[in-house]
Design a protein around this motif. Structure first.
Motif, PDB file in Angstrom:
ATOM      1  N   THR A 308      44.599  67.597  54.849  1.00 23.76           N
ATOM      2  CA  THR A 308      43.231  68.009  55.608  1.00 23.76           C
ATOM      3  C   THR A 308      42.425  66.591  54.878  1.00 23.76           C
ATOM      4  O   THR A 308      40.966  66.467  55.169  1.00 23.76           O
ATOM      5  CB  THR A 308      42.504  69.139  54.651  1.00 23.76           C
ATOM      6  OG1 THR A 308      42.641  68.975  53.344  1.00 23.76           O
ATOM      7  CG2 THR A 308      43.180  70.340  55.209  1.00 23.76           C
ATOM      8  N   GLY A 309      43.030  65.563  54.272  1.00 22.67           N
ATOM      9  CA  GLY A 309      42.353  64.367  53.784  1.00 22.67           C
ATOM     10  C   GLY A 309      42.018  64.419  52.185  1.00 22.67           C
ATOM     11  O   GLY A 309      42.144  65.336  51.662  1.00 22.67           O
ATOM     12  N   LEU A 310      41.863  63.216  51.824  1.00 17.49           N
ATOM     13  CA  LEU A 310      41.752  63.068  50.371  1.00 17.49           C
ATOM     14  C   LEU A 310      40.320  63.710  49.814  1.00 17.49           C
ATOM     15  O   LEU A 310      39.363  63.406  50.381  1.00 17.49           O
ATOM     16  CB  LEU A 310      41.974  61.725  49.855  1.00 17.49           C
ATOM     17  CG  LEU A 310      43.060  60.711  49.979  1.00 17.49           C
ATOM     18  CD1 LEU A 310      42.936  59.182  49.433  1.00 17.49           C
ATOM     19  CD2 LEU A 310      44.012  61.545  49.233  1.00 17.49           C
ATOM     20  N   GLY A 311      40.511  64.602  49.099  1.00 16.27           N
ATOM     21  CA  GLY A 311      39.355  65.097  48.510  1.00 16.27           C
ATOM     22  C   GLY A 311      39.239  65.113  46.809  1.00 16.27           C
ATOM     23  O   GLY A 311      39.828  64.229  46.264  1.00 16.27           O
ATOM     24  N   ASP A 312      38.591  66.240  46.180  1.00 12.98           N
ATOM     25  CA  ASP A 312      38.254  66.375  44.738  1.00 12.98           C
ATOM     26  C   ASP A 312      39.196  67.115  44.212  1.00 12.98           C
ATOM     27  O   ASP A 312      39.369  67.546  42.939  1.00 12.98           O
ATOM     28  CB  ASP A 312      37.134  66.718  44.459  1.00 12.98           C
ATOM     29  CG  ASP A 312      36.648  68.064  45.057  1.00 12.98           C
ATOM     30  OD1 ASP A 312      37.680  68.756  45.736  1.00 12.98           O
ATOM     31  OD2 ASP A 312      35.585  68.627  44.813  1.00 12.98           O
ATOM     32  N   LYS A 313      40.579  67.390  44.900  1.00 15.75           N
ATOM     33  CA  LYS A 313      41.714  68.102  44.483  1.00 15.75           C
ATOM     34  C   LYS A 313      41.333  69.612  43.857  1.00 15.75           C
ATOM     35  O   LYS A 313      41.734  69.972  42.891  1.00 15.75           O
ATOM     36  CB  LYS A 313      42.357  67.276  43.033  1.00 15.75           C
ATOM     37  CG  LYS A 313      42.538  65.939  43.115  1.00 15.75           C
ATOM     38  CD  LYS A 313      43.606  65.675  44.277  1.00 15.75           C
ATOM     39  CE  LYS A 313      43.638  63.896  44.379  1.00 15.75           C
ATOM     40  NZ  LYS A 313      42.550  63.413  45.054  1.00 15.75           N
ATOM     41  N   SER A 314      40.515  70.071  44.715  1.00 18.88           N
ATOM     42  CA  SER A 314      40.207  71.361  44.500  1.00 18.88           C
ATOM     43  C   SER A 314      40.396  72.409  45.870  1.00 18.88           C
ATOM     44  O   SER A 314      40.546  71.910  47.024  1.00 18.88           O
ATOM     45  CB  SER A 314      38.682  71.577  44.100  1.00 18.88           C
ATOM     46  OG  SER A 314      37.977  71.043  45.331  1.00 18.88           O
ATOM     47  N   PHE A 315      40.381  73.776  45.778  1.00 13.15           N
ATOM     48  CA  PHE A 315      40.717  74.656  46.769  1.00 13.15           C
ATOM     49  C   PHE A 315      39.649  75.686  46.453  1.00 13.15           C
ATOM     50  O   PHE A 315      39.722  76.352  45.675  1.00 13.15           O
ATOM     51  CB  PHE A 315      42.138  74.681  46.988  1.00 13.15           C
ATOM     52  CG  PHE A 315      42.205  75.892  48.154  1.00 13.15           C
ATOM     53  CD1 PHE A 315      42.357  75.562  49.482  1.00 13.15           C
ATOM     54  CD2 PHE A 315      42.302  77.162  47.788  1.00 13.15           C
ATOM     55  CE1 PHE A 315      42.678  76.212  50.357  1.00 13.15           C
ATOM     56  CE2 PHE A 315      42.577  78.117  48.723  1.00 13.15           C
ATOM     57  CZ  PHE A 315      42.631  77.803  50.202  1.00 13.15           C
ATOM     58  N   GLY A 316      38.948  76.019  47.510  1.00 11.33           N
ATOM     59  CA  GLY A 316      37.872  77.079  47.467  1.00 11.33           C
ATOM     60  C   GLY A 316      36.827  76.980  46.337  1.00 11.33           C
ATOM     61  O   GLY A 316      36.495  77.919  45.475  1.00 11.33           O
ATOM     62  N   GLY A 317      36.547  75.528  45.916  1.00 12.41           N
ATOM     63  CA  GLY A 317      35.663  75.353  44.677  1.00 12.41           C
ATOM     64  C   GLY A 317      36.454  75.506  43.530  1.00 12.41           C
ATOM     65  O   GLY A 317      35.626  75.141  42.415  1.00 12.41           O
ATOM     66  N   LEU A 318      37.446  75.736  43.272  1.00  7.16           N
ATOM     67  CA  LEU A 318      38.374  75.694  42.101  1.00  7.16           C
ATOM     68  C   LEU A 318      39.429  74.703  42.041  1.00  7.16           C
ATOM     69  O   LEU A 318      40.135  74.174  42.940  1.00  7.16           O
ATOM     70  CB  LEU A 318      38.996  76.946  42.086  1.00  7.16           C
ATOM     71  CG  LEU A 318      38.357  78.363  41.679  1.00  7.16           C
ATOM     72  CD1 LEU A 318      39.058  79.465  41.775  1.00  7.16           C
ATOM     73  CD2 LEU A 318      37.241  78.167  40.436  1.00  7.16           C
ATOM     74  N   PRO A 319      39.922  73.946  40.890  1.00  4.34           N
ATOM     75  CA  PRO A 319      40.583  73.075  40.816  1.00  4.34           C
ATOM     76  C   PRO A 319      42.106  73.136  40.948  1.00  4.34           C
ATOM     77  O   PRO A 319      42.506  74.463  40.796  1.00  4.34           O
ATOM     78  CB  PRO A 319      40.562  72.556  39.296  1.00  4.34           C
ATOM     79  CG  PRO A 319      39.856  73.629  38.426  1.00  4.34           C
ATOM     80  CD  PRO A 319      39.096  74.319  39.590  1.00  4.34           C
ATOM     81  N   ILE A 320      42.734  72.627  41.689  1.00  2.00           N
ATOM     82  CA  ILE A 320      44.152  73.049  42.278  1.00  2.00           C
ATOM     83  C   ILE A 320      45.250  72.939  40.963  1.00  2.00           C
ATOM     84  O   ILE A 320      46.092  73.661  40.578  1.00  2.00           O
ATOM     85  CB  ILE A 320      44.772  72.106  43.118  1.00  2.00           C
ATOM     86  CG1 ILE A 320      43.901  72.382  44.518  1.00  2.00           C
ATOM     87  CG2 ILE A 320      46.256  72.361  43.574  1.00  2.00           C
ATOM     88  CD1 ILE A 320      44.318  71.272  45.788  1.00  2.00           C
ATOM     89  N   ASP A 321      45.055  71.947  40.322  1.00  2.00           N
ATOM     90  CA  ASP A 321      45.817  71.633  38.924  1.00  2.00           C
ATOM     91  C   ASP A 321      47.133  71.741  39.083  1.00  2.00           C
ATOM     92  O   ASP A 321      47.921  72.210  38.261  1.00  2.00           O
ATOM     93  CB  ASP A 321      45.073  72.640  37.732  1.00  2.00           C
ATOM     94  CG  ASP A 321      43.927  72.293  37.333  1.00  2.00           C
ATOM     95  OD1 ASP A 321      43.392  71.058  37.436  1.00  2.00           O
ATOM     96  OD2 ASP A 321      43.399  72.997  36.440  1.00  2.00           O
ATOM     97  N   ASN A 322      47.787  71.091  40.208  1.00  2.00           N
ATOM     98  CA  ASN A 322      49.019  70.951  40.501  1.00  2.00           C
ATOM     99  C   ASN A 322      49.311  69.838  41.299  1.00  2.00           C
ATOM    100  O   ASN A 322      48.630  69.878  42.483  1.00  2.00           O
ATOM    101  CB  ASN A 322      49.728  71.936  40.925  1.00  2.00           C
ATOM    102  CG  ASN A 322      51.129  72.170  41.205  1.00  2.00           C
ATOM    103  OD1 ASN A 322      51.829  71.292  42.305  1.00  2.00           O
ATOM    104  ND2 ASN A 322      51.889  72.706  40.662  1.00  2.00           N
TER     105      ASN A 322
END
Length: 425
Positions: A308-322
């Motif tokens: 979906t494009g380079l973002g802030d490494k989060s999903f649904g407002g929560l960090p993905i941390d992987n």
């Protein structure tokens, strides 16, 4: 600090270099490190606007590229499979970011990644398999940890806030506990290996290792601690057959670990749990819920392939941390394949090289980044993890061929006098 803690005994067998590495290369490396520090983190003693931090970090990257270009005006680069694959990662990044699904910030992050990769290409001219960049790396992150220690002394309450569970954060620059733990673990591991390889003296190394261990303990960062222990075990294991110092260190470390585990088991368990319940620990402090939701999200074929494009490494407002799921989210399966390719290439080259200190340092960095990728994001964008892997690539680069000395002039043949007389006649 007076004597340079990173300067040790002379090399047993000097590695030939194509040219003397300019001192300004260390400045370029430090500017790349400054760019990857990030702009979001803990509250600092003096509030720094996020826009100002972003200007500093992005300005550092522009300055790094400009200085590297000034040092390498002829654009001489060395072949590097790692940087080549990192360049290929720009393809899915640009394709996915061009849709503007996550806003214009995606294109900005693509430009940042492109400038980061271009700077690595310019620096590759001086990648010769020596330990030069290891020393730059240690000094750079030791300076960062120095700012963390200064913030702890100036304002202990700000440096160990309750909203982070009393874990150490950056009070002068907004650094999170995982960031501090990562920097401390990496320079501890590299410095230990330099000592084992007799490239750093014990007293100078202690100046780096002891405060870094204290700061790592105060961050309560499990991932960094496990990465340090496992990475050092693998790195030292690669030296055991060829280094008596590595064998002694490995034996004593195992004995001390067994004694410490028996004597301080309850304290170590409390440090590891950080006051969390077993249920919270089993879900990796809530990370697993974010991962499940990310994988269950419906996607088009284009999103599956390119993200979906380079973002802030989060999903649904929560960090993905992987790292792997973050790459899949932002750069798709194509991006994940490219990231897996450059990690596998680095690991394969490291395993095929004969035992050496450079190989051990590279194994430590690759294994540390591999372990951290499970609970930290960063392999798909300009980040400290890519800088660690770039350092591994400098260590695995083949030494440049030593320049051949000019051939001595051929001895002048003396012509007998009778031959000269005959030639004249």
């Amino acid at each position: 600090m007076g004597e340079d803690p990173m300067r040790g005994a002379p090399r047993d067998r000097p590695v030939p270099r194509p040219a003397r590495t300019p001192r300004a290369v260390a400045v370029v490396w430090a500017l790349l490190g400054l760019n990857t520090l990030g702009s979001a983190g803990a509250k600092t003693i003096v509030t720094i606007p996020r826009s100002l931090i972003q200007m500093v970090t992005m300005g550092a990257l522009v300055a790094a590229f400009t200085l590297a270009l000034a040092l390498n005006l002829r654009l001489r680069v060395r072949p590097s499979a790692f940087v080549f694959l990192l360049t290929l990662l720009l393809v899915p990044s640009v394709i996915s970011s061009a849709n503007l699904e996550v806003g214009f910030g995606a294109l900005f992050r693509c430009a940042r990644l492109a400038l980061f990769v271009a700077t690595l290409w310019l620096l590759s001219r001086w990648w010769d398999g020596s330990l030069t960049f290891v020393r730059h790396h240690i000094r750079m992150y030791f300076a960062v940890l120095g700012s963390v220690a200064a913030g702890l002394v100036i304002s202990p309450g700000t440096a160990m806030p309750e909203y982070y569970g009393g874990r150490l954060v950056g009070a002068l620059w907004p650094l999170t506990p995982p960031q501090i733990g990562q920097y401390a673990a990496v320079i501890i591991g590299l410095t230990v290996l330099l000592v084992l390889g007799r490239r750093a003296d014990g007293a100078g190394a202690a100046v780096v290792i002891v405060p870094s261990v204290v700061l790592l303990a105060l961050t309560h960062t499990r991932t960094a601690t496990l990465g340090l222990l496992i990475g050092l075990t693998l790195a030292i294991g690669s030296l055991v057959l060829t280094s008596a110092a590595a064998r002694r260190f490995f034996t004593w470390t195992v004995l001390c670990a067994v004694v410490a585990a028996a004597a301080f088991s309850s304290a170590l368990q409390a440090w590891y749990l950080r006051g969390q319940s077993q249920e919270n620990l089993s879900s990796l402090t809530g990370r697993a819920k974010v991962w499940d939701a990310l994988l269950a999200e419906p996607r088009t074929t284009a999103e599956q392939l390119f993200g979906t494009g380079l973002g802030d490494k989060s999903f649904g407002g929560l960090p993905i941390d992987n790292s792997w799921l973050a790459v899949y989210q932002e750069q798709g399966l194509v991006g994940a394949a490219v990231v897996a390719a450059f990690v596998v290439v680095l690991a394969g080259v490291a395993l095929l090289r004969p035992p050496s200190l450079q190989r051990a340092c590279a194994i430590f960095l690759i294994s540390y980044c591999g372990i951290s990728s499970y609970t930290e994001a960063g392999l798909g964008d300009a980040s400290p993890y890519l800088l660690h892997l770039a350092l591994a690539a400098t260590l695995l680069a083949a030494p440049a061929a030593a320049p051949r000395p000019p051939a001595p002039p051929a001895p002048r043949r003396r012509v007998p006098s009778w031959a000269r007389d005959r030639k004249v006649n």
